[in-house]
Structure formats: structure tokens, C-alpha cells
Motif scaffolding. Structure first.
Motif, PDB file in Angstrom:
ATOM      1  N   PRO A  53       8.397   9.206   9.562  1.00 30.47           N
ATOM      2  CA  PRO A  53       8.276   7.796   9.153  1.00 30.47           C
ATOM      3  C   PRO A  53       8.717   7.532   7.717  1.00 30.47           C
ATOM      4  CG  PRO A  53       6.097   8.749   9.640  1.00 30.47           C
ATOM      5  CD  PRO A  53       7.110   9.806   9.914  1.00 30.47           C
ATOM      6  N   TRP A  54       8.609   8.531   6.850  1.00 27.11           N
ATOM      7  CA  TRP A  54       8.990   8.318   5.445  1.00 27.11           C
ATOM      8  C   TRP A  54      10.494   8.250   5.282  1.00 27.11           C
ATOM      9  CZ3 TRP A  54       5.441   6.502   2.344  1.00 27.11           C
ATOM     10  CH2 TRP A  54       4.107   6.691   2.733  1.00 27.11           C
TER      11      TRP A  54
ATOM     12  N   THR B 200       6.841   1.315  16.391  1.00 26.47           N
ATOM     13  CA  THR B 200       6.935  -0.136  16.562  1.00 26.47           C
ATOM     14  C   THR B 200       6.462  -0.889  15.320  1.00 26.47           C
ATOM     15  OG1 THR B 200       4.755  -0.298  17.594  1.00 26.47           O
ATOM     16  CG2 THR B 200       6.636   0.040  19.065  1.00 26.47           C
ATOM     17  N   THR B 201       6.256  -0.178  14.237  1.00 25.12           N
ATOM     18  CA  THR B 201       6.039  -0.654  12.851  1.00 25.12           C
ATOM     19  C   THR B 201       4.583  -0.855  12.431  1.00 25.12           C
ATOM     20  OG1 THR B 201       6.278  -3.073  13.122  1.00 25.12           O
ATOM     21  CG2 THR B 201       8.318  -1.783  12.851  1.00 25.12           C
ATOM     22  N   TRP B 202       3.617  -0.561  13.310  1.00 19.00           N
ATOM     23  CA  TRP B 202       2.242  -0.621  12.812  1.00 19.00           C
ATOM     24  C   TRP B 202       1.784   0.763  12.352  1.00 19.00           C
ATOM     25  CZ3 TRP B 202      -1.090   2.569  15.430  1.00 19.00           C
ATOM     26  CH2 TRP B 202      -0.795   2.861  16.770  1.00 19.00           C
ATOM     27  N   SER B 203       0.913   0.757  11.358  1.00 11.88           N
ATOM     28  CA  SER B 203       0.255   1.980  10.914  1.00 11.88           C
ATOM     29  C   SER B 203      -1.242   1.713  10.890  1.00 11.88           C
ATOM     30  CB  SER B 203       0.699   2.373   9.500  1.00 11.88           C
ATOM     31  OG  SER B 203       2.061   2.766   9.490  1.00 11.88           O
TER      32      SER B 203
ATOM     33  N   ASP C 208       0.855  -1.185   0.000  1.00  6.16           N
ATOM     34  CA  ASP C 208       0.000   0.000   0.000  1.00  6.16           C
ATOM     35  C   ASP C 208       0.897   1.242   0.000  1.00  6.16           C
ATOM     36  OD1 ASP C 208      -1.671   2.187   0.834  1.00  6.16           O
ATOM     37  OD2 ASP C 208      -3.130   0.692   1.495  1.00  6.16           O
ATOM     38  N   PRO C 209       0.741   2.108  -0.985  1.00  4.24           N
ATOM     39  CA  PRO C 209       1.638   3.273  -1.066  1.00  4.24           C
ATOM     40  C   PRO C 209       1.480   4.239   0.105  1.00  4.24           C
ATOM     41  CG  PRO C 209      -0.139   3.452  -2.673  1.00  4.24           C
ATOM     42  CD  PRO C 209      -0.230   2.076  -2.083  1.00  4.24           C
ATOM     43  N   ARG C 210       0.432   4.049   0.894  1.00  4.70           N
ATOM     44  CA  ARG C 210       0.263   4.917   2.067  1.00  4.70           C
ATOM     45  C   ARG C 210       1.099   4.450   3.254  1.00  4.70           C
ATOM     46  NH1 ARG C 210      -6.098   4.420   2.441  1.00  4.70           N
ATOM     47  NH2 ARG C 210      -5.435   2.289   2.006  1.00  4.70           N
ATOM     48  N   LEU C 211       1.722   3.270   3.123  1.00  9.19           N
ATOM     49  CA  LEU C 211       2.540   2.756   4.224  1.00  9.19           C
ATOM     50  C   LEU C 211       3.991   3.179   4.050  1.00  9.19           C
ATOM     51  CD1 LEU C 211       1.285  -0.921   4.627  1.00  9.19           C
ATOM     52  CD2 LEU C 211       0.930   0.977   6.225  1.00  9.19           C
ATOM     53  N   PRO C 212       4.545   3.921   5.022  1.00 10.20           N
ATOM     54  CA  PRO C 212       5.981   4.253   4.953  1.00 10.20           C
ATOM     55  C   PRO C 212       6.818   2.985   5.053  1.00 10.20           C
ATOM     56  CG  PRO C 212       4.830   5.624   6.575  1.00 10.20           C
ATOM     57  CD  PRO C 212       3.892   4.519   6.187  1.00 10.20           C
TER      58      PRO C 212
ATOM     59  N   GLY D 277       8.966  -0.066   6.150  1.00 11.61           N
ATOM     60  CA  GLY D 277       9.087  -0.781   7.417  1.00 11.61           C
ATOM     61  C   GLY D 277       7.804  -0.842   8.217  1.00 11.61           C
ATOM     62  N   GLN D 278       6.709  -0.295   7.688  1.00  9.13           N
ATOM     63  CA  GLN D 278       5.440  -0.286   8.425  1.00  9.13           C
ATOM     64  C   GLN D 278       4.493  -1.338   7.854  1.00  9.13           C
ATOM     65  OE1 GLN D 278       6.768   1.947  10.931  1.00  9.13           O
ATOM     66  NE2 GLN D 278       4.585   2.326  11.130  1.00  9.13           N
ATOM     67  N   TYR D 279       3.581  -1.840   8.705  1.00 11.83           N
ATOM     68  CA  TYR D 279       2.519  -2.711   8.210  1.00 11.83           C
ATOM     69  C   TYR D 279       1.174  -2.149   8.644  1.00 11.83           C
ATOM     70  CZ  TYR D 279       1.973  -4.751  12.890  1.00 11.83           C
ATOM     71  OH  TYR D 279       1.725  -4.936  14.230  1.00 11.83           O
ATOM     72  N   ASP D 280       0.140  -2.566   7.934  1.00 13.86           N
ATOM     73  CA  ASP D 280      -1.210  -2.080   8.211  1.00 13.86           C
ATOM     74  C   ASP D 280      -1.803  -2.879   9.368  1.00 13.86           C
ATOM     75  OD1 ASP D 280      -3.837  -1.286   8.230  1.00 13.86           O
ATOM     76  OD2 ASP D 280      -4.246  -1.820   6.143  1.00 13.86           O
ATOM     77  N   ALA D 281      -2.079  -2.205  10.483  1.00 12.08           N
ATOM     78  CA  ALA D 281      -2.618  -2.901  11.660  1.00 12.08           C
ATOM     79  C   ALA D 281      -4.102  -3.212  11.503  1.00 12.08           C
ATOM     80  CB  ALA D 281      -2.397  -2.052  12.909  1.00 12.08           C
ATOM     81  N   GLY D 282      -4.730  -2.736  10.414  1.00 14.07           N
ATOM     82  CA  GLY D 282      -6.142  -3.030  10.203  1.00 14.07           C
ATOM     83  C   GLY D 282      -6.989  -2.461  11.321  1.00 14.07           C
ATOM     84  N   ASP D 283      -7.829  -3.323  11.903  1.00 14.26           N
ATOM     85  CA  ASP D 283      -8.726  -2.865  12.967  1.00 14.26           C
ATOM     86  C   ASP D 283      -8.041  -2.802  14.333  1.00 14.26           C
ATOM     87  OD1 ASP D 283     -10.807  -2.557  11.215  1.00 14.26           O
ATOM     88  OD2 ASP D 283     -11.541  -4.603  11.499  1.00 14.26           O
ATOM     89  N   ASP D 284      -6.850  -3.363  14.438  1.00 12.11           N
ATOM     90  CA  ASP D 284      -6.130  -3.306  15.719  1.00 12.11           C
ATOM     91  C   ASP D 284      -5.660  -1.885  15.988  1.00 12.11           C
ATOM     92  OD1 ASP D 284      -6.374  -5.921  16.282  1.00 12.11           O
ATOM     93  OD2 ASP D 284      -4.346  -6.483  15.653  1.00 12.11           O
ATOM     94  N   TRP D 285      -5.620  -1.558  17.268  1.00 11.61           N
ATOM     95  CA  TRP D 285      -4.992  -0.290  17.645  1.00 11.61           C
ATOM     96  C   TRP D 285      -4.156  -0.581  18.889  1.00 11.61           C
ATOM     97  CZ3 TRP D 285      -7.857   5.066  18.244  1.00 11.61           C
ATOM     98  CH2 TRP D 285      -6.890   6.070  18.368  1.00 11.61           C
ATOM     99  N   PRO D 286      -2.894  -0.971  18.680  1.00 11.55           N
ATOM    100  CA  PRO D 286      -2.049  -1.335  19.823  1.00 11.55           C
ATOM    101  C   PRO D 286      -1.881  -0.178  20.804  1.00 11.55           C
ATOM    102  CG  PRO D 286      -1.061  -2.053  17.770  1.00 11.55           C
ATOM    103  CD  PRO D 286      -2.207  -1.163  17.415  1.00 11.55           C
TER     104      PRO D 286
END
Lengths: 234, 203
Positions: B194-195, B81-84, B16-20, B22-31
């Protein structure tokens, strides 16, 4: 003040020790001593052939010793691309990239004075580093450690942890001391609370919040409590 | 980066181009990763201040802050910590407006040190919290911000790693120098873009 060399260094897996069904300890040999304080963490980075990399933070379980080795205890998370690699693939001789140590306030040594250490599940790891340091320096008078685990089979460092300064609470099993199964309660913590302590709590967010509220209820000043949460950041 | 023997990583069919990096999409999670206990901040215990190098330092009560005009940020947030989390909608008061209500910054102002009701701090260049880039945020995705995520109000600086977006924010102190906050003092980057993967000192 950018350093003139990469902050990453190589740790070579020297030994892998099975702690529980879900946790292993990796002893890594480093180019030089890490120079960490008990409680600090490192970042571990894995890189795939196509350049993709994944980095996660892991607490150092070993105390500072001046030796160029550290122990990282890693819980295997089913969805965790780093922890599953470490559990299922990594073996002695493998080289892993690391950086650190990282963290300031979640760190202790005997010169800081009395400390109450509370760890839930894999949150026992950084407080174990502190306990090991206290034991190595013969200053267990300064520390009280309260560990929470689901069952005896889930307890990290089960052979090493017990001692007069340690309380263990199982949520789903009775303890050898007769404590019935149940979540950590004020009665588990109260005997370890003492004036002048700093408190370190590590575990899941829910565990940390619950333990912190129990301690505040026992009169502990919230500003003397430092928390490190292990989030679901797989 | 040295290739790690046997590591392939999670499937990554299309990035996903919106992810800097080293980041992954956390989806519905919000750590949740703060270092303090969630503070009890009822409206009567809450306050927010802008001080330091401003013309007229000032403090807002909860009701005063609620009465300020609000604006919206729609987009992603990125944790070191790598989630977005993508596609979030935040509502709050622009930091530009707060600085304006404090009479504007004085000559020489270059950085801010942001304080929380818990004692947490984080530092940012002034240029990163002005020009519509930062908010005192009260709502997320149509609901009041929950205490566990920094409610009733946190700083929102979504273009930087999220430790800069201090939970339970209490004060923006305008300075003529950079003064490290909690994580920055512990090895994390002073800016945190982040970029550029500015995670730690030296990145």
C-alpha cells in the motif's frame, strides 16, 4: 512485465442519462474499445488541483460491442466524494481518468453457457451488461435474470429490463404482476434455477448473502456462485 | 495525473501519517468485499494445512490450531478499495511458527499460494509472510473473528493490501515460483504494497 505507458486512460463524458432519482448513467468515449467482458469493472480516478486523488470501482453497464464507448451507472451516495462529484458536477465534455477492465470470475459471455443473474439495487449494473450481451447475440435462452429493487421508481433500466427471461421483485411495493411487497424469496428465484447454470450475484453484502443462501437452499452448488459485493466504500 | 475539472474531494485538514497514499480512514466501518458466500465452517469442518516446498507437509485440526502459541499484531489494515482501519488488535499464530512446524521451507522456495475453504486464492512472496509479518488470525479487537470477516480464521498480512489476507484460509502452499491467485489473475498486483500503491499490474 510493467507496461511502458500509464495504465490510465481518458474517458470523455459524452452523455449523462438520469436512470432514477439516485442513479445516473455516464456514457464515456474512450481512446479505443475497452475490451471488457460483460460483468467486469473499471476504476475511475478524480484528481484535485492540489494533487489529491480519489479512485473508485464502477461496473460497466454496457456490453462489449467493439465500440470505443462504455456506460457506467453510478448511484449517488451521500458521503461519496466520487459519486457526488459525478452526479453534481460532471457534464458532457469532462475528461475522467480510467483504468481496466478489471475482474476475472465475475464475467460472462454466451460461450460460458447458461447463467443465472441476480442483482439487487445498483447490483443490477454488471448483470445488465450480461443481459444486454445475451440479447444482442440473441442468446436469451442462456440467461435468467432476477432483479430486486425497493420500488418501481428505484429500478434501474426500468424501460429496458423487463422480458420473458427477467423476474423483478420489489421489497417495498407490489409488482405489476401482483407480487406483494417483500424481500427476495426462494419463490422469486426457483423458476429461474436450472441445471448447469453459473450464478452471478451482485448487490449489497447483505443482499448477496441472503440471495446466495436462498439459492443454496434450492439446491444450487455454492461453488457455482460468484458474488460481487457493493460495500459501503464511499 | 490530470486534474479533474471541478473536483476538490472530501475535506482533508491533516493527513494521518499512518494512512498510505490514496487511502482514507474508515473509522468504525469495516466494509465487506469478498467474492464468495460466507462458508459454514464449524470446528469439525475446519482444517488448515501447510504444504508444497516444506520438509514435512502437515494439517492442523481446529483444536490443534487453537493449542498453538499466539502472538499479537497491533496496527492498521489497508484495503485496495481505498479504506484503511487504524488501531486494530489481531491475535493469531505466526506463519513463521506454522512453517517451522512443517519442518521449514525447502531450498528453492520463493512464493506462497494461499487457499481458502471457498476456493479463493492469493499469491505472496515468501518474504512477505515470514519474519513476523503474517499470522493465521483467530481474534480481532478482543473477540473471535466473525464469519463475515473471514472467521473462524483468516490469513493476516497487514503490511500488504488486504485481499492478500485471505478469509477462511485453509492452506498455505509453498512454491518455487509465483502463481497468481484470484484477484491477481484479474488485474490486481502480485505484491500489493500500500505504501507504493501497488494496486494493479503495472503499478
Amino acid at each position: 512485465m510493467a507496461p511502458d505507458r500509464s495504465p490510465w486512460f481518458t474517458g470523455t463524458v459524452e452523455a449523462v442519462h438520469v436512470e432514477t432519482a439516485r442513479a445516473k448513467t455516464f456514457t464515456l468515449r474512450l481512446p479505443e474499445p475497452l475490451g471488457h467482458r460483460a460483468g467486469q469493472h473499471v476504476v475511475l480516478r478524480l484528481t484535485a488541483p492540489d494533487g489529491y486523488s480519489a479512485a473508485r470501482s464502477y461496473s460497466v453497464a454496457s456490453p462489449p460491442t467493439g465500440e470505443p464507448t462504455i456506460d457506467l451507472t453510478v448511484e449517488r451516495l451521500e458521503e461519496g466524494e466520487v459519486s457526488t462529484f459525478l452526479h453534481d458536477v460532471a457534464e458532457p465534455g469532462d475528461e475522467l481518468e480510467l483504468r481496466g477492465p478489471i475482474g476475472t470470475r465475475f464475467a460472462w459471455d454466451p460461450s460460458d453457457g447458461p447463467a443465472l443473474l441476480v442483482g439487487g439495487g445498483s447490483g443490477v449494473v454488471p448483470v445488465m451488461s450480461m443481459l444486454r450481451l445475451a440479447r444482442a447475440e440473441r442468446r436469451t435462452d442462456l440467461v435468467r435474470l432476477v432483479a430486486a429493487a425497493r420500488t418501481p421508481a428505484d429500478l434501474l433500466y426500468a424501460a429496458e429490463l423487463p422480458g420473458p427471461e427477467v423476474t423483478i421483485a420489489y421489497s417495498r411495493a407490489a409488482g405489476p404482476d401482483g407480487r406483494p411487497a417483500g424481500r427476495l424469496a426462494a419463490d422469486d428465484l426457483a423458476p429461474s434455477v436450472a441445471p448447469g447454470q453459473r450464478t452471478f450475484i451482485c448487490g449489497s453484502s447483505g443482499f448477496c448473502e441472503a440471495a446466495g443462501r436462498l439459492l443454496v437452499g434450492l439446491g444450487v452448488d455454492a461453488h457455482t456462485i460468484t458474488v460481487e459485493r457493493f460495500g459501503p466504500t464511499t | 495525473m490530470a486534474v479533474t475539472r471541478g473536483f476538490t474531494g472530501r475535506p482533508r485538514p491533516e493527513r494521518d501519517p499512518r494512512l498510505p497514499p490514496g487511502q482514507y480512514d474508515a473509522g468504525d466501518d469495516w466494509p465487506v468485499l469478498h467474492v464468495e458466500l460466507v462458508p459454514d465452517l464449524p470446528p469439525e469442518a475446519w482444517s488448515f494445512a501447510v504444504d508444497g516446498l516444506v520438509a514435512t507437509p502437515r494439517t492442523w485440526t481446529w483444536d490443534e490450531a487453537q493449542a498453538l502459541p499466539r502472538s499479537t499484531y497491533s496496527g492498521a489494515i489497508h484495503c485496495v478499495t481505498t479504506w484503511s482501519k487504524l488501531d486494530m488488535t489481531w491475535v493469531g499464530v505466526s506463519v513463521d511458527l506454522l512453517l517451522e512446524q512443517a519442518g521449514g521451507v525447502r531450498p528453492g522456495a520463493t512464493h506462497v499460494l494461499v487457499h481458502s475453504h471457498t476456493g479463493y486464492t492469493t499469491n505472496l512472496p515468501l518474504a512477505d509472510v515470514t519474519d513476523g509479518q503474517a499470522w493465521l488470525a483467530f481474534e480481532v479487537d478482543g473477540a473471535p473473528l466473525e464469519p463475515i470477516h473471514g472467521g473462524p480464521a483468516r490469513l493476516l498480512v497487514p503490511h500488504l493490501y488486504f485481499w492478500k489476507s485471505a478469509k477462511w484460509v485453509s492452506r498455505i502452499e509453498v512454491l518455487d515460483h509465483d502463481q497468481r491467485g484470484y484477484w491477481e489473475d484479474g488485474g490486481y498486483h502480485d505484491r500489493g504494497d500500500p505504501w507504493r500503491e501497488q494496486r494493479y499490474h503495472g503499478d
